[in-house]
Enzyme design. Sequence first.
Site, PDB file in Angstrom:
ATOM      1  N   GLU A 244       0.446  -9.646  -5.154  1.00 46.53           N
ATOM      2  CA  GLU A 244      -0.990  -9.595  -5.414  1.00 46.53           C
ATOM      3  C   GLU A 244      -1.547 -10.919  -5.951  1.00 46.53           C
ATOM      4  OE1 GLU A 244      -2.506  -7.374  -4.144  1.00 46.53           O
ATOM      5  OE2 GLU A 244      -1.733  -5.363  -4.497  1.00 46.53           O
TER       6      GLU A 244
ATOM      7  N   HIS B 117      -2.958  -5.927 -13.898  1.00 44.66           N
ATOM      8  CA  HIS B 117      -3.153  -4.985 -12.795  1.00 44.66           C
ATOM      9  C   HIS B 117      -2.125  -3.869 -12.925  1.00 44.66           C
ATOM     10  CE1 HIS B 117      -3.418  -3.168  -8.901  1.00 44.66           C
ATOM     11  NE2 HIS B 117      -2.288  -3.704  -8.452  1.00 44.66           N
TER      12      HIS B 117
ATOM     13  N   HIS C 137      -1.022   0.481 -11.698  1.00 38.92           N
ATOM     14  CA  HIS C 137      -1.221   1.688 -10.896  1.00 38.92           C
ATOM     15  C   HIS C 137      -1.157   2.891 -11.849  1.00 38.92           C
ATOM     16  CE1 HIS C 137       0.340  -0.217  -6.854  1.00 38.92           C
ATOM     17  NE2 HIS C 137      -0.613  -0.931  -7.420  1.00 38.92           N
TER      18      HIS C 137
ATOM     19  N   TYR D 255     -19.470   5.924 -24.377  1.00 39.77           N
ATOM     20  CA  TYR D 255     -19.870   4.558 -24.725  1.00 39.77           C
ATOM     21  C   TYR D 255     -18.736   3.542 -24.592  1.00 39.77           C
ATOM     22  CZ  TYR D 255     -17.734   4.973 -29.405  1.00 39.77           C
ATOM     23  OH  TYR D 255     -16.855   5.107 -30.446  1.00 39.77           O
TER      24      TYR D 255
ATOM     25  N   HIS E 279      -5.625   2.582  -4.735  1.00 41.69           N
ATOM     26  CA  HIS E 279      -4.694   1.542  -5.143  1.00 41.69           C
ATOM     27  C   HIS E 279      -4.424   1.542  -6.646  1.00 41.69           C
ATOM     28  CE1 HIS E 279      -3.479  -2.975  -4.536  1.00 41.69           C
ATOM     29  NE2 HIS E 279      -2.867  -2.452  -5.590  1.00 41.69           N
TER      30      HIS E 279
ATOM     31  N   TYR F 200     -18.520  -6.864 -33.347  1.00 40.75           N
ATOM     32  CA  TYR F 200     -17.275  -6.453 -33.979  1.00 40.75           C
ATOM     33  C   TYR F 200     -16.070  -7.244 -33.484  1.00 40.75           C
ATOM     34  CZ  TYR F 200     -19.729  -2.162 -35.435  1.00 40.75           C
ATOM     35  OH  TYR F 200     -20.593  -1.258 -35.988  1.00 40.75           O
TER      36      TYR F 200
END
Length: 214
Positions: free
Chosen positions: A74, A93, A95, A114, A156, A210
Amino acid sequence: MNEQALRAEIVAVAQAIDRAGFCPSKSGNVSARFEGGLLITPSGLPYAQTKPEDLIHLSLDGAVLSGARKPSSEWPFHVEIYKARPDAQAIVHTHSPRATALSCTRRGIPAFHYMIALCGGADVRCADYATFGTPELATNAVQALEGRKAVLLANHGVIALGGSLAGAHQIVAEVENLSGQYLDILAAGLEPVILDTEEMARVSAKFAGYGKVG
């Protein structure tokens, strides 16, 4: 951060997402900017066995600058995201199960909670589908990440970017959490109440104050 410390942190994040069950069948990858390019996890090597010296140094053109192993398949979306997003210092990344399940419906995550603001905007989009490891997937990911720090990849998984490895790790974990909550709402046959853009802007401002957003 020096190279040795950065390599160690990349491996630590990769092993943490693996322990969390976010990387079935050696899926997922982690990278961080380094010397005008990036350091990225290798292809096909179980994270439990990965060592700092196994990482590959790539240029932003995808050329291998150092490292004996093949980079993650990737790598194209990693380099394209770094080129498009100067604010991105790290990419994670995965899965992860619930987020990946949601991605298979090709829908994103609306502002039902939120904490969506942690992901950089009022929702988490789902990028259009493309075959893994292709330039098309990289293009789709960059487009869906505009103004955001996280994206679902259709059928994916998830990409999260951050100003640090810790920030990207935090965001990818929160996407998994939010995906599970959203799927639970849908499974119950309920419709979530969506927070409006003004409220999400207020939350984002509070998070920035924050130091919450990585």
